[in-house]
Enzyme design. Structure first.
Site, PDB file in Angstrom:
ATOM      1  N   ARG A  17       0.803  -1.229   0.000  1.00  0.00           N
ATOM      2  CA  ARG A  17       0.000   0.000   0.000  1.00  0.00           C
ATOM      3  C   ARG A  17       0.837   1.280   0.000  1.00  0.00           C
ATOM      4  NH1 ARG A  17      -3.949  -1.313   4.805  1.00  0.00           N
ATOM      5  NH2 ARG A  17      -2.376  -2.911   5.212  1.00  0.00           N
ATOM      6  N   SER A 408      36.582  44.900  -4.541  1.00  0.00           N
ATOM      7  CA  SER A 408      35.281  44.352  -4.939  1.00  0.00           C
ATOM      8  C   SER A 408      35.235  44.143  -6.449  1.00  0.00           C
ATOM      9  CB  SER A 408      34.143  45.242  -4.461  1.00  0.00           C
ATOM     10  OG  SER A 408      34.351  46.539  -4.886  1.00  0.00           O
TER      11      SER A 408
END
Ligand code: UD1
Ligand code: CA
Length: 455
Positions: A17, A408
């Site tokens: 099931r 950066s």
């Protein structure tokens, strides 16, 4: 054997099931196969030997269980001829004079160690068999418990019950504790003379009672006996498990702002004075030290978090992420297999994988460790007090020395010595009055297009 205990765990059922290619007992509750919960609980209740009854073709089940409990033994039930038949496949161990024999179900994972301990206590007080029972408004399908004067006389299966017996609402939860001196003998005496022609474990009750032995019921809350046969029941059991663990966590000193939205794994460890905001999910292997704040919508797996660290909102920590004391990993950051040093910060939008970051370093927004070249993974080693400017790509293998700065927008492909500034991008230039020139050119283009397409 004095004080020794054997547990036989039934797991030979096919579980059709579940509609799954995975055997039923390996479906997970809180990240652990359901049968693993039963095994763990048995260990906590001081069970010395654990034997799991598996069906034919059970290689996957055995492999998975061996990973959970390397001392677990297996017996094989070739054909499903009933629960007593299943238990008897473990007769090698049944004959070994254990003081207590527990029979547990591999698909009933919410059983508690307290219940098992109480059942064993009742054996010590003179019972020869203790059966776990529960009350239900809807007893259909369960074995009914026939009790008189505190003694359990028999258990009647649905298909064999009279109308009068069917009205009984006290049912068999499927868990039994036997006095080890009678277990093997009574199990062998069970026949299959019933509506299903099966060897019913439950018949042990009537047989022992007729032998003048003491058989008693131990009543528990219905949820402890919940069995899993389909995925609806799997979700119900998961839900109850989570509710239990949330409560335990809160009582142990963890603040959960919205407990019903936090999902723990079976092995999640969280120290007192942590605060967890809503919608946080723990995968397996997470350990959190005290005073940690985990903000909303974070997902953690295989991570170790040091004291006072702060995580989230919206953080993903993957296996072998290790945050040392006071480290901070903020929104939309992913960390994998990396050590984040004491007080280091990765506050926004970064991917840090296969890296180590020294104490006090600051990793700017949008920093990516480029750890994978398509074949191999490479390490990024960032020293102490390093400042990585925003939107930097750190191409591993790479070493950035203590105190260095990264400009950066850099793509860093070479090691950066301690104290140096690493810049890996073209230089910025300004062209005076150039904006007007661009606008003029754009206007001319637009006018030409309008002329060429009059409508
Ligand atoms: C059983 C009990 C019933 C009880 C119910 C609780 C018996 C005869 N009946 O019924 O009184 O109320 O559990 O859920 O015990 N298994 C094997 N081999 C077998 C048969 C079963 O390993 O040959 C395993 C199953 O995989 C399962 C467990 O034993 O884990 C229980 O079997 P199941 O068929 O679910 O028993 P029920 O009919 O539900
Ligand atoms: Ca069942």
């Amino acid at each position: 054997m004095q004080n020794s205990c054997l547990a036989i765990i039934l797991a030979a059922g096919e579980g059709t099931r579940m509609k799954s290619s995975t055997p039923k007992v390996l479906h997970r509750v809180a990240g652990l196969p359901m049968v693993g919960h039963v095994i763990e609980t048995a260990k906590e209740a001081d069970v010395d030997k654990r034997v799991v009854v598996v069906g034919v073709d059970s290689r996957r089940v055995k492999t998975a269980i061996a990973e959970i409990d390397s001392e677990c033994e297996f017996s094989i039930q070739q054909q499903q001829q009933g629960t007593a038949h299943a238990v008897l496949t473990a007769d090698t161990w049944l004959k070994q004079n254990f003081e207590h024999v527990l029979v547990l179900n591999g698909d009933v994972p919410l059983i508690t160690k307290e219940s098992l301990s109480t059942m064993r206590q009742k054996l010590r007080q003179g019972a020869d068999l203790v059966v776990m029972g529960f009350e239900t408004d809807n007893p259909y399908g369960y074995g009914r418990m026939l009790v008189e004067n505190g003694q359990l006389l028999a258990i009647r299966e649905q298909k064999d019950a009279s109308d009068e017996e069917k009205a009984i609402t006290f049912c068999n939860g499927g868990v039994m504790a036997f006095n080890g001196r009678v277990a093997h003998e009574v199990l062998q005496a069970i026949d299959n003379n019933n509506a299903q022609s099966e060897y019913y474990l439950t018949d042990a009750v009537e047989l022992l009672h007729n032998m003048g032995k003491s058989v008693v019921a131990h009543k528990v809350d219905k949820e402890e006996t919940l069995g899993i046969n389909n995925r609806v029941q799997l979700a119900e059991v998961e839900n109850i498990w989570q509710q239990r663990r949330r409560k335990e966590m809160m009582l142990a000193g963890v603040t959960l702002a919205a407990p019903e939205t936090v999902y723990f794994c079976h092995d999640t460890e969280i120290a007192p004075d942590c605060t967890i905001e809503p919608n946080v999910v723990f995968g397996s292997g997470v350990k959190v030290a005290g005073n940690v704040s985990i903000r909303a919508f974070s997902h953690l797996e295989g991570a170790t978090i040091g004291k006072g660290a702060a995580i989230g909102p919206f953080t993903r920590l993957r296996p072998e992420a290790e945050l040392l004391e006071g480290a901070k990993v903020g929104n939309f950051c992913e960390v994998k297999k990396s050590v984040i040093g004491q007080g280091a910060k990765i506050n926004h939008l970064s991917y840090i994988g296969d890296a180590s970051i020294g104490a006090g370093s600051n990793i700017g927004a949008g920093t990516i460790t480029c750890n994978y070249d398509g074949i191999n993974k490479h390490h990024t080693d960032i020293g102490k007090n390093v400042f990585v400017g925003t939107n930097s790509s750190l191409v591993a293998p790479l070493v950035i020395g203590d105190g260095a700065y990264i400009a950066s927008g850099s793509v860093i492909t070479k090691d950066v010595p301690a104290g140096a500034l690493g810049i890996g991008r073209s230089k910025h230039v300004n062209k005076d009055d150039y904006a007007a020139k661009i606008r003029g050119r754009n206007a001319a283009t637009k006018a030409r297009r309008t002329r060429e397409k009059p409508d």
